[in-house]
Design an enzyme around this catalytic site. Structure first.
Site, PDB file in Angstrom:
ATOM      1  CG  ASP A   1      -1.650   1.286   1.400  1.00  0.00           C
ATOM      2  OD1 ASP A   1      -2.393   1.647   0.478  1.00  0.00           O
ATOM      3  OD2 ASP A   1      -1.486   1.945   2.450  1.00  0.00           O
TER       4      ASP A   1
ATOM      5  CG  ASP B   1      -0.801   2.384   7.198  1.00  0.00           C
ATOM      6  OD1 ASP B   1      -1.268   2.250   6.044  1.00  0.00           O
ATOM      7  OD2 ASP B   1      -0.701   3.477   7.768  1.00  0.00           O
TER       8      ASP B   1
ATOM      9  CG  ASP C   1      -4.063  -0.928   3.787  1.00  0.00           C
ATOM     10  OD1 ASP C   1      -4.461  -0.708   2.628  1.00  0.00           O
ATOM     11  OD2 ASP C   1      -3.274  -0.185   4.393  1.00  0.00           O
TER      12      ASP C   1
END
Length: 757
Positions: free
Chosen positions: A437, A642, A646
């Site tokens: 990400d 995080d 996600d």
């Protein structure tokens, strides 16, 4: 629901299987994993476990020949294990020393004629052959009935239950030598003349050497759990709790949510909480990996186990017991240690047949020596059979995997890496693709001022102060980036008036007699401004994935609005990100990036980092689908993120790696948690997993190679050609050292350090 039990009395892989079978038969047990190295049983229940069900586990383990004690918390578990280990070491030490005292004279009496002929001759003349044999008989009987009785109690109990273990092999081997010698001593006419040899020294020395091996193994296994002990050692034992009469010292077990405690300079914070009075620099390196002290003020959260370095604090307790971060970290480590790797399942199937196979080989060995062996037939057959039984103990097999997992997961915790599942270790070794990400993972997750241009009539500080003075009225992330930049440079920001938001374009406001406009290029166009002065810089910044904000002003003496500044703002890439990506590439891992940002910004970040596969303009709900698409090309895919959005992707990936500074839901969805936000932990975790599996393979190779090599030698397979045989005493020494070697090899992981590739 799960429950942990401490199991005592296990010595080998066969013991583990026996305990697992005994517990698995209980109706409320859904799954059970027994760990030989940790001496624990982790039980998953099919429903809420009743007290009767828990007592049934203890009874089943006791019936199988072992002892079980339920664990209520991590502190209790470590204390129970430490107490049991100390008792075990003390018992094994006592047994070994007494066995040595009794067996050493037996060894000297029997072997003196071979090693020291003059001593042997003197003993024969002084005591006579028969008296020497009776003395050996008495001393050997003492070894077997006192320090060595555990082998016979547990061994024959396992035979009775049709699940023979290491104790059974030692019991059968040593007892065979002892009983044969007794027959030669008391009823010599029953044995052919050429086979009338006694093997009291074999029975006594075998017991002594096996006891020495267990003593060394018990000491080594204690070192394997040191990392978790050190984690819990970070806890404060006493808290200064505020009460009606002032502060009183209480144990941390007495703390409750809502209590107020005093933390003096240099003291450890007793539990998670928030500061309600005072400020201090806090050492929380164990949790974040940051060596620098962290400043904490009123309303800031503090972690139990971290240390206040310079000032006193009043802290409101918000989490206690198992809810604290430190307790959760310890629980994660212990859960990873309790879980079995896929490779362990294969090993369990092998060991299930191993001991019965050894007994079969021993019977075949005896029969072949009796039928084909040279004189003295029975003596040679007995020696070969005993050697096979002793040398083939599966201790090393049972320890090969769990002891490496214990040491590795503990070392990982010291490096701020938490394996929530030990299976993550095996999967990390096979990772082919790693999807990152972007925001908050590869970047800091906070927009920052990158570059600026200013009109020649104004200084860089002037234009930043003016823009920030207007932007401080806005909550927009880009506006906050300018405000933070001005605060970092300690610029004085005047208060703006007549603040106005121009939706989708920018903002304007009044600074004394100046009217300021801050916003996008379209906003500047509405003001009639030509941006050619900064066009080249703006194009370059945009190509780098940065957002450009312009500032214009209108002074009373000016006929029109003029452009005075341009700023580029971007979410800054983490300092270590490029190096981490390069390390992963050198490991042969394909890296990919996923983000909700536009394609141009995403491509610019990816190019900067060396990532070639980019997924941009992605909605949170699409991340898990993209992971599934990547899994069609790569067999093992890891995802690192995080945020809340996600969590589905973390759960969908083969390996979910959560940045520990992220949200709780992301951490709960992950297989690996990185405490703090340093991306260097990602290649470290992968490299540690590979080092652990290399260590496991070394252990398994030694365990199996040792048996493959020594069982044929013990059986006398090579005797016809080279006269090669294995004495039961040497077999016992080799068997004991095999387990010690496996544990010591695993302990090398305590010194693991990642070397940048």
């Amino acid at each position: 629901m799960s429950t942990e039990f401490t199991i005592t009395g296990m010595t080998c892989a066969a013991c583990v299987r026996r305990v697992e079978k005994a517990i698995a038969k209980l109706p409320e047990v859904a799954q059970v994993n027994v760990n030989l190295a940790a001496e624990t049983a982790h039980i998953e229940w099919s429903s809420n476990a009743s007290e009767q069900a828990q007592q049934a586990v203890i009874a089943a383990v006791d019936k199988a020949g072992y002892s079980a004690v339920m664990i209520n918390n991590a502190q209790q578990q470590l204390q129970q294990q430490a107490d049991q280990r100390q008792l075990s070491i003390a018992r094994q030490k006592r047994n070994f020393y007494w066995a040595l005292v009794f067996s050493l004279p037996v060894f000297i009496l029997e072997m003196s004629g071979h090693l020291w002929p003059s001593l042997g001759t003197w003993l024969q003349h002084s005591l006579g052959s028969q008296r020497l044999l009776w003395l050996e008989f008495i001393l050997t009987s003492l070894v077997m009935s006192w320090p060595g009785r555990q082998f016979y109690i547990l061994g024959f109990k396992s035979l009775k239950n049709f699940s023979p273990d290491m104790n059974a092999l030692v019991a059968i081997g040593s007892l065979s030598a002892y009983l044969f010698s007794v027959v030669v001593l008391l009823w010599p006419h029953l044995i052919p003349a050429d086979s009338r040899h006694v093997y009291f020294e074999s029975a006594a020395v075998v017991i002594t050497l096996v006891l020495l091996g267990r003593l060394l193994e018990a000491r080594s296994k204690g070192q394997a759990s040191e990392a978790v002990s050190k984690l819990l050692g970070m806890q404060a034992r006493i808290a200064h709790r505020e009460g009606p009469q002032g502060y009183e010292d209480v144990s941390i077990e007495q703390l409750k949510v809502g209590d107020i405690v005093l933390v003096k300079p240099g003291e450890t914070i007793p539990a998670d909480g928030k500061i309600i009075e005072g400020s201090a620099y806090i050492n929380q390196a164990m949790f974040t990996g940051e060596s620098q002290l962290c400043p904490k003020h009123i309303e800031d959260a503090v972690i139990g186990g971290s240390i206040s370095s310079n000032n006193s604090l009043r802290v409101l307790i918000t989490q206690v017991g198992a809810s604290t971060l430190l307790a959760q970290i310890v629980q994660m480590v212990q859960q990873a240690q309790a879980e079995k790797l896929p490779i362990q399942t294969i090993l369990d199937r092998v060991t299930a047949y191993f001991v019965p196979a050894v007994l079969t080989i021993a019977l075949i060995t005896f029969a072949l020596w009796c039928g084909l062996g040279p004189a003295p037939v029975i003596s040679n057959a007995l020696v070969a059979t005993i050697a096979v039984l002793i040398v083939a103990c599966p201790c090393a097999m049972g320890l090969a995997v769990p002891v490496s997992i214990m040491v590795a997961s503990g070392r990982a915790a010291q490096l701020q890496i938490l394996f929530r599942k030990s299976s993550a270790l095996q999967l990390l070794c096979d990772t082919q693709a790693l999807l990152f990400d972007k925001t908050g993972t590869l970047t800091y997750g906070q927009a920052q001022l990158q570059h600026s241009w200013h009109h020649p009539d104004y200084s860089a500080e002037q234009v930043l102060a003016m823009a920030a003075a207007i932007e401080q009225e806005s909550e927009h992330p880009l506006a906050q980036a300018l405000t933070r930049a001005a605060q970092t440079q300690q610029l004085d920001l005047p208060r703006a008036s007549h603040f106005k938001n121009h939706s989708g374009l920018g903002i304007s406001g009044q600074l004394d007699e100046l009217t300021l406009y801050v916003g996008s290029a379209p906003f500047m166009s509405t003001l009639g401004l030509d941006l050619h002065e900064v066009a080249a810089e703006a194009k370059n910044w945009t190509q780098q994935g940065q957002t450009v904000i312009y500032t214009a002003l209108k002074a009373p003496q000016q006929p029109s609005v003029i452009l005075v500044a341009a700023f580029s703002i971007a979410d800054q890439v983490r300092t270590e990100a490029k190096s981490v990506i390069a390390q992963l590439h050198r490991m042969g891992i394909t890296t990919l990036m996923i983000t909700g940002d536009n394609q141009q910004t995403a491509n610019a970040i990816a190019k900067q980092l060396g990532i070639t596969h980019v997924y941009a303009d992605t909605l949170p709900a699409d991340k898990a689908k993209i992971v599934q698409q990547i899994q069609q090309k790569y067999s093992v895919v890891a995802f690192t993120g995080d945020g809340v959005n996600d969590a589905p992707a973390l759960a969908t990936a083969n390996i979910g790696i959560a940045i520990g500074s992220g949200t709780d839901i992301a951490i709960e969805s992950a297989d690996v948690v990185l405490m703090g936000s340093d991306l260097n932990h990602v290649p470290t975790a992968i490299d540690l997993a590979k080092a652990t599996f290399k260590n496991i393979k070394e252990n398994l190779f030694w365990a199996f190679f040792y048996n493959i090599l020594l069982i044929p030698i013990a059986a006398g397979l090579f005797y016809p050609w080279w006269g090669l045989r294995l004495s039961p005493m040497f077999a016992a020494a080799a068997m004991a050292m095999s387990s010690v070697f496996v544990v010591l090899n695993a302990l090398r992981l305590r010194r693991y350090q990642y070397k940048t590739q």
